[in-house]
Design a protein around this motif. Structure first.
Motif, PDB file in Angstrom:
ATOM      1  N   VAL A  36       0.796  -1.285   0.094  1.00  0.00           N
ATOM      2  CA  VAL A  36      -0.199  -0.095   0.006  1.00  0.00           C
ATOM      3  C   VAL A  36       0.922   1.027  -0.129  1.00  0.00           C
ATOM      4  CG1 VAL A  36      -1.801   1.218   1.394  1.00  0.00           C
ATOM      5  CG2 VAL A  36      -2.053  -1.599   1.170  1.00  0.00           C
ATOM      6  N   LEU A  37       1.975   1.175   0.632  1.00  0.00           N
ATOM      7  CA  LEU A  37       2.772   2.366   0.670  1.00  0.00           C
ATOM      8  C   LEU A  37       3.493   2.592  -0.704  1.00  0.00           C
ATOM      9  CD1 LEU A  37       4.257   4.412   2.567  1.00  0.00           C
ATOM     10  CD2 LEU A  37       6.044   2.972   2.977  1.00  0.00           C
ATOM     11  N   ARG A  38       3.877   1.541  -1.451  1.00  0.00           N
ATOM     12  CA  ARG A  38       4.371   1.871  -2.800  1.00  0.00           C
ATOM     13  C   ARG A  38       2.993   2.519  -3.527  1.00  0.00           C
ATOM     14  NH1 ARG A  38       6.819  -3.076  -1.814  1.00  0.00           N
ATOM     15  NH2 ARG A  38       5.063  -4.212  -2.727  1.00  0.00           N
ATOM     16  N   GLN A  39       2.060   1.959  -3.328  1.00  0.00           N
ATOM     17  CA  GLN A  39       0.900   2.549  -4.297  1.00  0.00           C
ATOM     18  C   GLN A  39       0.701   4.065  -3.866  1.00  0.00           C
ATOM     19  OE1 GLN A  39      -2.361   0.010  -3.367  1.00  0.00           O
ATOM     20  NE2 GLN A  39      -1.751  -1.678  -4.761  1.00  0.00           N
ATOM     21  N   TRP A  40       0.777   4.276  -2.642  1.00  0.00           N
ATOM     22  CA  TRP A  40       0.839   5.714  -2.037  1.00  0.00           C
ATOM     23  C   TRP A  40       1.799   6.694  -2.692  1.00  0.00           C
ATOM     24  CZ3 TRP A  40      -2.317   9.323   0.021  1.00  0.00           C
ATOM     25  CH2 TRP A  40      -2.035  10.285   0.661  1.00  0.00           C
ATOM     26  N   ARG A  41       3.048   6.128  -2.514  1.00  0.00           N
ATOM     27  CA  ARG A  41       4.146   7.033  -3.165  1.00  0.00           C
ATOM     28  C   ARG A  41       3.761   7.293  -4.532  1.00  0.00           C
ATOM     29  NH1 ARG A  41       5.853   8.724   1.389  1.00  0.00           N
ATOM     30  NH2 ARG A  41       7.303   7.401   2.553  1.00  0.00           N
ATOM     31  N   ALA A  42       3.393   6.220  -5.254  1.00  0.00           N
ATOM     32  CA  ALA A  42       3.034   6.399  -6.844  1.00  0.00           C
ATOM     33  C   ALA A  42       1.626   7.462  -7.166  1.00  0.00           C
ATOM     34  CB  ALA A  42       2.392   5.284  -7.355  1.00  0.00           C
ATOM     35  N   LEU A  43       0.869   7.243  -6.281  1.00  0.00           N
ATOM     36  CA  LEU A  43      -0.135   8.615  -6.286  1.00  0.00           C
ATOM     37  C   LEU A  43       0.471   9.881  -5.662  1.00  0.00           C
ATOM     38  CD1 LEU A  43      -3.259   6.618  -4.680  1.00  0.00           C
ATOM     39  CD2 LEU A  43      -3.026   7.459  -7.105  1.00  0.00           C
ATOM     40  N   GLN A  44       1.149   9.821  -4.997  1.00  0.00           N
ATOM     41  CA  GLN A  44       1.612  11.380  -4.646  1.00  0.00           C
ATOM     42  C   GLN A  44       2.266  11.900  -5.798  1.00  0.00           C
ATOM     43  OE1 GLN A  44       3.944   9.972  -0.846  1.00  0.00           O
ATOM     44  NE2 GLN A  44       2.503  11.946   0.286  1.00  0.00           N
ATOM     45  N   SER A  45       3.213  10.874  -6.396  1.00  0.00           N
ATOM     46  CA  SER A  45       4.111  11.542  -7.583  1.00  0.00           C
ATOM     47  C   SER A  45       3.110  12.274  -8.498  1.00  0.00           C
ATOM     48  CB  SER A  45       4.997  10.277  -8.051  1.00  0.00           C
ATOM     49  OG  SER A  45       4.115   9.392  -8.857  1.00  0.00           O
ATOM     50  N   VAL A  46       2.026  11.915  -8.741  1.00  0.00           N
ATOM     51  CA  VAL A  46       1.163  12.461  -9.792  1.00  0.00           C
ATOM     52  C   VAL A  46       0.219  13.464  -9.033  1.00  0.00           C
ATOM     53  CG1 VAL A  46       1.348  10.450 -11.191  1.00  0.00           C
ATOM     54  CG2 VAL A  46      -0.528  10.589  -9.690  1.00  0.00           C
ATOM     55  N   MET A  47       0.212  13.712  -7.819  1.00  0.00           N
ATOM     56  CA  MET A  47      -0.761  14.878  -7.279  1.00  0.00           C
ATOM     57  C   MET A  47      -0.157  16.157  -7.565  1.00  0.00           C
ATOM     58  SD  MET A  47      -1.385  13.434  -3.454  1.00  0.00           S
ATOM     59  CE  MET A  47      -2.283  11.962  -3.122  1.00  0.00           C
ATOM     60  N   PRO A  48      -1.135  17.176  -7.888  1.00  0.00           N
ATOM     61  CA  PRO A  48      -0.428  18.473  -8.327  1.00  0.00           C
ATOM     62  C   PRO A  48      -0.111  19.286  -6.972  1.00  0.00           C
ATOM     63  CG  PRO A  48      -3.045  18.607  -7.775  1.00  0.00           C
ATOM     64  CD  PRO A  48      -2.574  17.137  -7.711  1.00  0.00           C
ATOM     65  N   LEU A  49       1.123  18.578  -6.493  1.00  0.00           N
ATOM     66  CA  LEU A  49       1.433  19.291  -4.985  1.00  0.00           C
ATOM     67  C   LEU A  49       2.147  20.787  -5.427  1.00  0.00           C
ATOM     68  CD1 LEU A  49       3.235  16.053  -3.676  1.00  0.00           C
ATOM     69  CD2 LEU A  49       0.651  17.195  -3.196  1.00  0.00           C
ATOM     70  N   ALA A  50       2.756  20.833  -6.731  1.00  0.00           N
ATOM     71  CA  ALA A  50       3.578  22.128  -6.778  1.00  0.00           C
ATOM     72  C   ALA A  50       2.404  23.296  -6.901  1.00  0.00           C
ATOM     73  CB  ALA A  50       4.323  22.102  -7.997  1.00  0.00           C
ATOM     74  N   GLU A  51       1.353  23.058  -7.815  1.00  0.00           N
ATOM     75  CA  GLU A  51       0.435  23.978  -7.872  1.00  0.00           C
ATOM     76  C   GLU A  51      -0.489  24.156  -6.644  1.00  0.00           C
ATOM     77  OE1 GLU A  51      -2.437  26.731  -9.716  1.00  0.00           O
ATOM     78  OE2 GLU A  51      -0.274  25.827  -9.999  1.00  0.00           O
ATOM     79  N   HIS A  52      -0.653  23.148  -5.768  1.00  0.00           N
ATOM     80  CA  HIS A  52      -1.443  23.420  -4.645  1.00  0.00           C
ATOM     81  C   HIS A  52      -0.519  24.110  -3.544  1.00  0.00           C
ATOM     82  CE1 HIS A  52      -2.602  21.442  -0.464  1.00  0.00           C
ATOM     83  NE2 HIS A  52      -3.769  21.865  -1.090  1.00  0.00           N
ATOM     84  N   GLU A  53       0.903  23.945  -3.544  1.00  0.00           N
ATOM     85  CA  GLU A  53       1.647  24.748  -2.747  1.00  0.00           C
ATOM     86  C   GLU A  53       1.638  26.121  -3.133  1.00  0.00           C
ATOM     87  OE1 GLU A  53       4.011  25.564   0.523  1.00  0.00           O
ATOM     88  OE2 GLU A  53       2.994  23.601   0.249  1.00  0.00           O
ATOM     89  N   ARG A  54       1.789  26.381  -4.379  1.00  0.00           N
ATOM     90  CA  ARG A  54       1.586  27.759  -4.835  1.00  0.00           C
ATOM     91  C   ARG A  54       0.498  28.497  -4.349  1.00  0.00           C
ATOM     92  NH1 ARG A  54      -0.074  31.047  -8.989  1.00  0.00           N
ATOM     93  NH2 ARG A  54      -1.583  29.315  -9.904  1.00  0.00           N
ATOM     94  N   LEU A  55      -0.556  27.850  -4.667  1.00  0.00           N
ATOM     95  CA  LEU A  55      -1.896  28.411  -4.263  1.00  0.00           C
ATOM     96  C   LEU A  55      -2.282  28.614  -2.688  1.00  0.00           C
ATOM     97  CD1 LEU A  55      -4.341  26.710  -6.587  1.00  0.00           C
ATOM     98  CD2 LEU A  55      -3.761  29.113  -6.712  1.00  0.00           C
ATOM     99  N   ARG A  56      -1.675  27.656  -2.025  1.00  0.00           N
ATOM    100  CA  ARG A  56      -1.541  27.482  -0.558  1.00  0.00           C
ATOM    101  C   ARG A  56      -0.802  28.883   0.085  1.00  0.00           C
ATOM    102  NH1 ARG A  56       0.791  22.241   2.295  1.00  0.00           N
ATOM    103  NH2 ARG A  56      -1.640  21.464   2.536  1.00  0.00           N
ATOM    104  N   ARG A  57       0.505  29.154  -0.804  1.00  0.00           N
ATOM    105  CA  ARG A  57       1.144  30.460  -0.233  1.00  0.00           C
ATOM    106  C   ARG A  57       0.508  31.576  -0.449  1.00  0.00           C
ATOM    107  NH1 ARG A  57       6.399  29.106   1.104  1.00  0.00           N
ATOM    108  NH2 ARG A  57       7.184  27.130   0.591  1.00  0.00           N
ATOM    109  N   MET A  58      -0.203  31.886  -1.365  1.00  0.00           N
ATOM    110  CA  MET A  58      -1.063  32.785  -1.706  1.00  0.00           C
ATOM    111  C   MET A  58      -2.165  33.089  -0.409  1.00  0.00           C
ATOM    112  SD  MET A  58      -2.283  32.897  -5.575  1.00  0.00           S
ATOM    113  CE  MET A  58      -0.904  32.896  -6.882  1.00  0.00           C
ATOM    114  N   LEU A  59      -2.710  32.006   0.017  1.00  0.00           N
ATOM    115  CA  LEU A  59      -3.560  32.116   1.053  1.00  0.00           C
ATOM    116  C   LEU A  59      -2.849  32.758   2.495  1.00  0.00           C
ATOM    117  CD1 LEU A  59      -5.738  28.739   0.736  1.00  0.00           C
ATOM    118  CD2 LEU A  59      -6.612  31.258   0.456  1.00  0.00           C
ATOM    119  N   LEU A  60      -1.778  31.808   2.714  1.00  0.00           N
ATOM    120  CA  LEU A  60      -0.978  32.269   3.722  1.00  0.00           C
ATOM    121  C   LEU A  60      -0.429  33.641   3.614  1.00  0.00           C
ATOM    122  CD1 LEU A  60       1.037  28.872   4.336  1.00  0.00           C
ATOM    123  CD2 LEU A  60      -1.140  29.574   5.429  1.00  0.00           C
TER     124      LEU A  60
END
Length: 339
Positions: free
Chosen positions: A220-244
């Motif tokens: 399950v951990l391998r599957q989780w890591r694979a999913l994290q690799s395709v999550m829009p984490l960079a865009e999410h972090e950019r928008l999150r910083r705008m909020l903060l």
């Protein structure tokens, strides 16, 4: 007089009964996972609608209501199973009275959904109130998962249920972040106390996901890591910083409400994929254990082998008891630091 083999056979039958009740509880967990996912999305869409004073996400919210109602129907359909009816229904699910009480509380919380939806449609509540009211309903549903994990009879299944709960709880914190951020972007002006709440939610997510990774197992951990690799984490972090950054007086662009909602939703949808895979694995694990126990119950040689193994396991315990009782008949003193 009953033989040892007869008692061992009876034990296997009890084990099968326990596992079948546990499998039934796992089916409920899967249905609850889907309902929570849809309610989280409904909450986020509702906050864009409320934060924009009804200017945005009206059609999206209406469409999401249909998905949420379908998922709720799935949970209520599970609860209509014949084995859950009647005076002896407590034995139909593992956990008995405790789990049935949690089910009653969850149903009571769900009964409040029509009123909440009416208030949102008429814009009679603020986004923070909407977030809190949805949160109470979702918390009642997540408590079912906690109860299922607490009473699980199989250690392997118990670990997976603990992992699933922490994943679902972390995802709920992520869903609250989506809802709060959506309201902030839609309103277009900063709210320092809500931004502070987002900081707490970020930390809470990290803690839950660490616990999830500690219990979920390697596959399950391998599957989780694979999913994290395709999550829009960079865009999410950019928008999150705008909020903060809005706590420093930076204006928020209301047009970004949809971008925030879509980015967070993609992340939560991929978390839900991990939930679904883990819940499916729970069901498969129960099915394998049930099949194995049934096969062993039909195989006299396997039962005799299990009896021999049990005797071998007991031998070291006998030696330990004998060691502690040796000497002058007094119990051994506890080691320093025990307690």
């Amino acid at each position: 007089m009953k033989t040892a083999l007869a008692f061992l056979l009876a034990a296997r039958r009890c084990e099968i009964d326990d596992l079948e009740r546990l499998a039934l509880s796992c089916e409920l967990v899967q249905a609850v996972s889907e309902l929570v996912h849809q309610l989280q999305r409904e909450r986020g869409a509702s906050n864009v609608f409320l934060g924009s004073e009804g200017a945005r996400f009206g059609p999206q919210r209406e469409a999401q209501l249909l998905a949420s109602r379908a998922a709720e129907a799935g949970v209520r359909s599970w609860l209509k199973r014949p084995e859950l009816g009647g005076e002896k229904s407590g034995g139909a699910v593992h956990g008995g009275a405790r789990l049935l009480t949690r089910i009653a509380l969850a149903l009571h919380a769900l009964d409040g959904l029509p009123g909440l939806r009416g208030d949102i449609a008429a814009r009679r509540c603020r986004p923070d109130a909407s977030t809190a009211r949805y949160g109470e309903i979702i918390a009642a549903l997540l408590a079912l998962v906690v109860e299922a994990a607490d009473v699980a009879v199989d250690p392997g299944v118990s670990r997976l249920l603990v992992a699933l709960f922490n994943l679902m709880q972390g995802k709920e914190f992520a869903g609250q972040e989506r809802a709060l951020g959506a309201a902030l972007f839609a309103a277009g002006h900063p709210a320092p106390e809500r931004v502070q709440a987002i900081l707490h939610l970020i930390d809470a997510q990290a803690q839950c996901f660490r616990r999830f990774e500690g219990f979920c197992g390697d596959e399950v951990l391998r599957q989780w890591r694979a999913l994290q690799s395709v999550m829009p984490l960079a865009e999410h972090e950019r928008l999150r910083r705008m909020l903060l950054a809005s706590t420093l007086g930076s204006a928020l662009d209301p047009a970004l409400a949809e971008a925030w909602f879509d980015c967070c939703s993609q992340r939560l949808d991929q978390m839900h994929e991990a939930e679904v895979a883990l819940a499916r694995g729970l069901g498969e694990s129960c099915a394998r254990r049930i099949a194995s126990a049934r096969t062993e119950a039909q195989d006299q040689a396997a039962l005799l082998e299990a009896l021999s193994t049990a005797a071998e396991i007991r031998a070291p315990l006998d030696m330990l008891i004998g060691t502690e009782m040796a000497g002058e008949g007094a119990p051994a003193e506890p080691a320093q630091g025990d307690g």
